[in-house]
Design a protein around this motif. Structure first.
Motif, PDB file in Angstrom:
ATOM      1  N   UNK A 142      25.387  19.867  37.947  1.00 44.20           N
ATOM      2  CA  UNK A 142      25.683  18.620  38.638  1.00 44.20           C
ATOM      3  C   UNK A 142      24.397  17.986  39.143  1.00 44.20           C
ATOM      4  N   UNK A 143      24.517  16.836  39.762  1.00 43.47           N
ATOM      5  CA  UNK A 143      23.365  16.133  40.316  1.00 43.47           C
ATOM      6  C   UNK A 143      23.822  15.329  41.527  1.00 43.47           C
ATOM      7  N   UNK A 144      22.851  14.820  42.267  1.00 41.76           N
ATOM      8  CA  UNK A 144      23.103  13.948  43.409  1.00 41.76           C
ATOM      9  C   UNK A 144      22.637  12.553  43.032  1.00 41.76           C
ATOM     10  N   UNK A 145      23.406  11.537  43.395  1.00 42.31           N
ATOM     11  CA  UNK A 145      22.984  10.158  43.157  1.00 42.31           C
ATOM     12  C   UNK A 145      22.121   9.729  44.345  1.00 42.31           C
ATOM     13  N   UNK A 146      20.903   9.285  44.030  1.00 47.21           N
ATOM     14  CA  UNK A 146      19.966   8.833  45.051  1.00 47.21           C
ATOM     15  C   UNK A 146      19.499   7.419  44.696  1.00 47.21           C
ATOM     16  N   UNK A 147      18.725   6.828  45.586  1.00 50.70           N
ATOM     17  CA  UNK A 147      18.048   5.568  45.279  1.00 50.70           C
ATOM     18  C   UNK A 147      16.579   5.885  45.060  1.00 50.70           C
ATOM     19  N   UNK A 148      16.060   5.501  43.898  1.00 50.11           N
ATOM     20  CA  UNK A 148      14.677   5.757  43.526  1.00 50.11           C
ATOM     21  C   UNK A 148      14.071   4.451  43.031  1.00 50.11           C
ATOM     22  N   UNK A 149      13.029   3.994  43.675  1.00 53.73           N
ATOM     23  CA  UNK A 149      12.389   2.721  43.320  1.00 53.73           C
ATOM     24  C   UNK A 149      13.402   1.570  43.299  1.00 53.73           C
ATOM     25  N   UNK A 150      14.341   1.588  44.243  1.00 48.62           N
ATOM     26  CA  UNK A 150      15.300   0.501  44.385  1.00 48.62           C
ATOM     27  C   UNK A 150      16.483   0.542  43.439  1.00 48.62           C
ATOM     28  N   UNK A 151      16.630   1.603  42.666  1.00 48.10           N
ATOM     29  CA  UNK A 151      17.749   1.704  41.735  1.00 48.10           C
ATOM     30  C   UNK A 151      18.402   3.083  41.857  1.00 48.10           C
ATOM     31  N   UNK A 152      19.664   3.167  41.491  1.00 50.62           N
ATOM     32  CA  UNK A 152      20.340   4.465  41.517  1.00 50.62           C
ATOM     33  C   UNK A 152      19.745   5.388  40.467  1.00 50.62           C
ATOM     34  N   UNK A 153      19.716   6.669  40.812  1.00 55.09           N
ATOM     35  CA  UNK A 153      19.162   7.670  39.910  1.00 55.09           C
ATOM     36  C   UNK A 153      19.892   8.994  40.119  1.00 55.09           C
ATOM     37  N   UNK A 154      19.818   9.857  39.102  1.00 54.37           N
ATOM     38  CA  UNK A 154      20.367  11.211  39.174  1.00 54.37           C
ATOM     39  C   UNK A 154      19.243  12.150  39.593  1.00 54.37           C
TER      40      UNK A 154
END
Length: 175
Positions: A142-154
């Motif tokens: 699984x993964x966590x959804x984060x915000x990276x450089x202003x966009x959603x990321x896994x």
């Protein structure tokens, strides 16, 4: 006309449109003139896939095993803006995508002509004409959804991947 050298499309991907004998990934945007923009990502579908645990290639729900395709520069950050894939969709992508295969030694030099409703990738300017990076398959539960450089990321930060496997390193990295 389909390319006779294109890999066979698995039955699990026959619901997708095709171009030149290749299945078009579910997250690939389509321009207003009908062209599919290979190498670009539909921002809405990307976010839908990340949050809804959908495969970026087939668009179907992910199972308990999933894979993130990550560039070498993504690995230290332990995150990517690209949605996860089913292992079978990874196998097709590894055969069908010239960037993942290592057949391209540089990223495209001219950005995609996007429609007004599309946005470029956050790192598009940095990649434009840059040498291609090696790709890795990061196998996860699984993964966590984060915000990276202003966009959603896994992100898999804080969890242990099942394995990290290099894919073909490409012409620049083959020795």
């Amino acid at each position: 006309m389909p390319d006779p050298t294109a890999p066979l499309i698995p039955l699990s991907l026959t619901h997708l449109p095709t171009v030149g004998g290749l299945a078009v990934p579910w997250i690939t945007p389509r321009a207003g003139d009908g062209r599919y923009l290979f190498g670009a990502i539909d921002a809405g579908r990307k976010d839908q896939a990340l949050v809804g645990l959908l495969c970026g290639v087939c668009g179907r729900h992910l199972d308990e095993r999933l894979v993130l395709l990550m560039r070498l520069s993504d690995l230290p950050r332990q995150c990517t803006a690209e949605p996860a894939l089913h292992p079978s969709c990874l196998a097709y992508t590894a055969c069908a995508c010239p960037m993942i295969q290592g057949n391209l030694d540089h990223y495209r030099t001219v950005p995609h002509k996007l429609d007004p409703t599309m946005i470029p990738a956050a790192d598009e300017a940095a990649r434009c004409g840059a040498p291609a990076e090696p790709w890795f398959a990061v196998w996860l539960d699984g993964y966590t959804v984060i915000t990276d450089h202003g966009t959603r990321a896994a992100s898999y930060a804080g969890s242990r991947p099942r394995r990290i496997r290099p894919l073909i390193w490409g012409p620049l990295f083959s020795g």
